[in-house]
Structure formats: C-alpha cells, structure tokens
Write a protein that holds these residues in place. Structure first.
Motif, PDB file in Angstrom:
ATOM      1  N   ARG A  78       0.932  -1.161   0.047  1.00  0.00           N
ATOM      2  CA  ARG A  78       0.022   0.050  -0.034  1.00  0.00           C
ATOM      3  C   ARG A  78       0.944   1.136   0.029  1.00  0.00           C
ATOM      4  N   LEU A  79       0.863   1.863  -0.955  1.00  0.00           N
ATOM      5  CA  LEU A  79       1.612   3.023  -1.310  1.00  0.00           C
ATOM      6  C   LEU A  79       0.922   4.420   0.004  1.00  0.00           C
ATOM      7  N   THR A  80       2.048   4.811   0.957  1.00  0.00           N
ATOM      8  CA  THR A  80       1.627   5.690   1.869  1.00  0.00           C
ATOM      9  C   THR A  80       1.525   7.276   1.474  1.00  0.00           C
ATOM     10  N   THR A  81       1.279   7.941   2.279  1.00  0.00           N
ATOM     11  CA  THR A  81       1.459   9.324   2.051  1.00  0.00           C
ATOM     12  C   THR A  81       3.016   9.772   1.908  1.00  0.00           C
ATOM     13  N   ARG A  82       3.882   9.105   2.465  1.00  0.00           N
ATOM     14  CA  ARG A  82       5.186   9.078   2.346  1.00  0.00           C
ATOM     15  C   ARG A  82       5.467   9.173   0.858  1.00  0.00           C
ATOM     16  N   SER A  83       5.068   8.322  -0.166  1.00  0.00           N
ATOM     17  CA  SER A  83       5.361   8.315  -1.364  1.00  0.00           C
ATOM     18  C   SER A  83       4.782   9.184  -2.009  1.00  0.00           C
ATOM     19  N   ARG A  84       3.253   9.469  -1.907  1.00  0.00           N
ATOM     20  CA  ARG A  84       2.828  10.383  -2.769  1.00  0.00           C
ATOM     21  C   ARG A  84       3.068  11.739  -2.361  1.00  0.00           C
ATOM     22  N   TYR A  85       3.119  12.214  -1.130  1.00  0.00           N
ATOM     23  CA  TYR A  85       3.657  13.487  -0.646  1.00  0.00           C
ATOM     24  C   TYR A  85       5.336  13.668  -0.881  1.00  0.00           C
ATOM     25  N   GLY A  86       5.785  12.666  -0.899  1.00  0.00           N
ATOM     26  CA  GLY A  86       7.620  12.726  -1.230  1.00  0.00           C
ATOM     27  C   GLY A  86       7.611  13.048  -2.870  1.00  0.00           C
ATOM     28  N   THR A  87       6.583  12.540  -3.537  1.00  0.00           N
ATOM     29  CA  THR A  87       6.610  12.761  -4.987  1.00  0.00           C
ATOM     30  C   THR A  87       6.264  14.063  -5.380  1.00  0.00           C
ATOM     31  N   ARG A  88       5.148  14.678  -4.586  1.00  0.00           N
ATOM     32  CA  ARG A  88       4.811  16.153  -4.626  1.00  0.00           C
ATOM     33  C   ARG A  88       5.872  17.023  -4.446  1.00  0.00           C
ATOM     34  N   LEU A  89       6.716  16.745  -3.131  1.00  0.00           N
ATOM     35  CA  LEU A  89       7.420  17.568  -2.641  1.00  0.00           C
ATOM     36  C   LEU A  89       8.873  17.818  -3.611  1.00  0.00           C
ATOM     37  N   LEU A  90       9.309  16.509  -4.360  1.00  0.00           N
ATOM     38  CA  LEU A  90      10.199  16.573  -5.482  1.00  0.00           C
ATOM     39  C   LEU A  90       9.567  17.318  -6.692  1.00  0.00           C
TER      40      LEU A  90
ATOM     41  N   LEU B 161       8.131  -2.771   0.333  1.00  0.00           N
ATOM     42  CA  LEU B 161       7.849  -2.625  -0.994  1.00  0.00           C
ATOM     43  C   LEU B 161       7.115  -4.026  -1.678  1.00  0.00           C
ATOM     44  N   LEU B 162       6.651  -4.618  -0.782  1.00  0.00           N
ATOM     45  CA  LEU B 162       6.153  -5.861  -1.298  1.00  0.00           C
ATOM     46  C   LEU B 162       4.612  -6.125  -1.087  1.00  0.00           C
ATOM     47  N   ILE B 163       3.906  -6.606  -2.045  1.00  0.00           N
ATOM     48  CA  ILE B 163       2.393  -6.607  -1.895  1.00  0.00           C
ATOM     49  C   ILE B 163       1.808  -7.422  -0.841  1.00  0.00           C
ATOM     50  N   SER B 164       2.543  -8.575  -0.446  1.00  0.00           N
ATOM     51  CA  SER B 164       1.980  -9.482   0.460  1.00  0.00           C
ATOM     52  C   SER B 164       3.471 -10.032   1.303  1.00  0.00           C
ATOM     53  N   ASN B 165       3.221 -10.786   2.326  1.00  0.00           N
ATOM     54  CA  ASN B 165       4.193 -11.134   3.063  1.00  0.00           C
ATOM     55  C   ASN B 165       5.133 -12.279   2.388  1.00  0.00           C
ATOM     56  N   CYS B 166       4.438 -12.993   1.610  1.00  0.00           N
ATOM     57  CA  CYS B 166       5.114 -14.091   0.600  1.00  0.00           C
ATOM     58  C   CYS B 166       5.564 -13.583  -0.631  1.00  0.00           C
ATOM     59  N   SER B 167       5.634 -12.356  -1.019  1.00  0.00           N
ATOM     60  CA  SER B 167       6.131 -12.096  -2.244  1.00  0.00           C
ATOM     61  C   SER B 167       7.498 -11.841  -2.331  1.00  0.00           C
ATOM     62  N   ASP B 168       8.137 -11.998  -1.196  1.00  0.00           N
ATOM     63  CA  ASP B 168       9.658 -11.849  -1.207  1.00  0.00           C
ATOM     64  C   ASP B 168      10.292 -13.234  -1.720  1.00  0.00           C
ATOM     65  N   GLY B 169      10.784 -13.464  -2.714  1.00  0.00           N
ATOM     66  CA  GLY B 169      11.106 -14.828  -3.117  1.00  0.00           C
ATOM     67  C   GLY B 169      12.360 -15.571  -2.386  1.00  0.00           C
ATOM     68  N   GLU B 170      12.926 -14.396  -1.584  1.00  0.00           N
ATOM     69  CA  GLU B 170      14.138 -14.887  -0.951  1.00  0.00           C
ATOM     70  C   GLU B 170      13.673 -15.690   0.398  1.00  0.00           C
ATOM     71  N   ARG B 171      12.627 -14.997   0.960  1.00  0.00           N
ATOM     72  CA  ARG B 171      12.114 -15.729   2.202  1.00  0.00           C
ATOM     73  C   ARG B 171      10.655 -16.197   2.220  1.00  0.00           C
ATOM     74  N   LEU B 172      10.155 -17.161   2.962  1.00  0.00           N
ATOM     75  CA  LEU B 172       8.941 -17.379   2.815  1.00  0.00           C
ATOM     76  C   LEU B 172       8.212 -16.927   4.011  1.00  0.00           C
ATOM     77  N   CYS B 173       6.748 -16.623   3.806  1.00  0.00           N
ATOM     78  CA  CYS B 173       6.101 -16.014   5.206  1.00  0.00           C
ATOM     79  C   CYS B 173       6.035 -16.985   6.161  1.00  0.00           C
ATOM     80  N   GLY B 174       6.605 -17.038   7.408  1.00  0.00           N
ATOM     81  CA  GLY B 174       6.302 -17.768   8.384  1.00  0.00           C
ATOM     82  C   GLY B 174       4.945 -18.102   8.945  1.00  0.00           C
ATOM     83  N   GLU B 175       3.962 -17.023   8.713  1.00  0.00           N
ATOM     84  CA  GLU B 175       2.549 -16.936   8.990  1.00  0.00           C
ATOM     85  C   GLU B 175       1.793 -18.100   8.064  1.00  0.00           C
ATOM     86  N   CYS B 176       2.144 -18.322   6.862  1.00  0.00           N
ATOM     87  CA  CYS B 176       1.431 -19.099   6.011  1.00  0.00           C
ATOM     88  C   CYS B 176       1.479 -20.538   6.498  1.00  0.00           C
TER      89      CYS B 176
END
Length: 138
Positions: free
Chosen positions: A2-14, A87-102
């Motif tokens: 989820r893109l937060t206000t950090r990204s949206r406002y940061g882009t506006r700032l730049l 930067l991942l849309i889900s906990n298991c979308s990091d190919g390097e490690r698997l989601c321990g909750e799943c």
C-alpha cells in the motif's frame, strides 16, 4: 504494498522542488504552503530523500533543498524505495524468504503471482520520471 502518504507526498515535494529550484534553494516552509502539507512531515520525508541521494540540502536562512540529480534521472520508483518501509504487496512475495505465518509456506502455488505483481508495480513506478510529471503539469 500500500503506497502511503510518504510516497505520494514525497513525489509532490520533489515536483515542487523541481519547479522552483531555478530561483535558488527551496525551503520546506514554501513547499508546505504550496502543497498544503505539514512542514514537520515534509522534513521527515526530506531526510529519506537526502539519504537516498535524491535531493541535496543546505542549512541556514538562505538554505533549502535542490534535486541532487536531473528530473530525468529520478523515477517515482526511486521515491517509493527511499520512503516506504515495505515494497512487497504481500508477506510471501519476497522470493528470498517465505512467510512464516502461512501454513503453506514452501508449497504455495500462488506465491509467484504476488512476486510478479510486486515486480510489475515497481516496473511501472520506475517507468515514470519526475520530468514526465513536470511535462504533465506544464
């Protein structure tokens, strides 16, 4: 992700810095007034953008901020990487490690979908440069 206000406002700032830096260093107070964003919040964003090498800052009464690179070299993806914690849309979308909750960790056949979706999102954000936004504002 989820893109937060950090990204949206940061882009506006730049974008604001890019549009006003020809007149000199751009202050966060001026950006805050033009963008209707809290100066205190902008200062937090400035820290991440400066640490990532996207902007330069100068202290003092005639200080402020400028882009450290040309607007053609800065992508929206750069902003997201500099300001977002995740930067991942889900906990298991990091190919390097698997989601321990799943309960299907290591066996899930849908994991590739979330990995690919994360990659496509970042590719899309990387395809937009600050200079593209300036032209659209024009």
């Amino acid at each position: 992700m989820r893109l937060t206000t950090r990204s949206r406002y940061g882009t506006r700032l730049l974008l604001d810095i890019a549009l006003h830096q020809d007149a000199g260093w751009v202050s966060t107070s001026d950006i805050a007034a033009r963008q209707n964003i809290s100066q205190k919040y902008l200062e937090k964003l400035v820290t991440g953008l400066r640490q990532s090498g996207i902007i330069q800052s100068k202290r003092g009464p005639f200080g402020g901020h400028k882009l450290a690179k040309s607007a053609d070299e800065i992508t929206v993806g750069d902003v997201v990487r500099a300001l977002e914690e995740r930067l991942l849309i889900s906990n298991c979308s990091d190919g390097e490690r698997l989601c321990g909750e799943c309960t299907l960790a290591g066996e899930c056949v849908t994991q590739f979908v979330w990995i690919e979706a994360s990659n496509v999102l970042m590719q899309t954000l990387d395809s937009y440069r600050l200079s593209d936004l300036i032209r659209r504002k024009g």
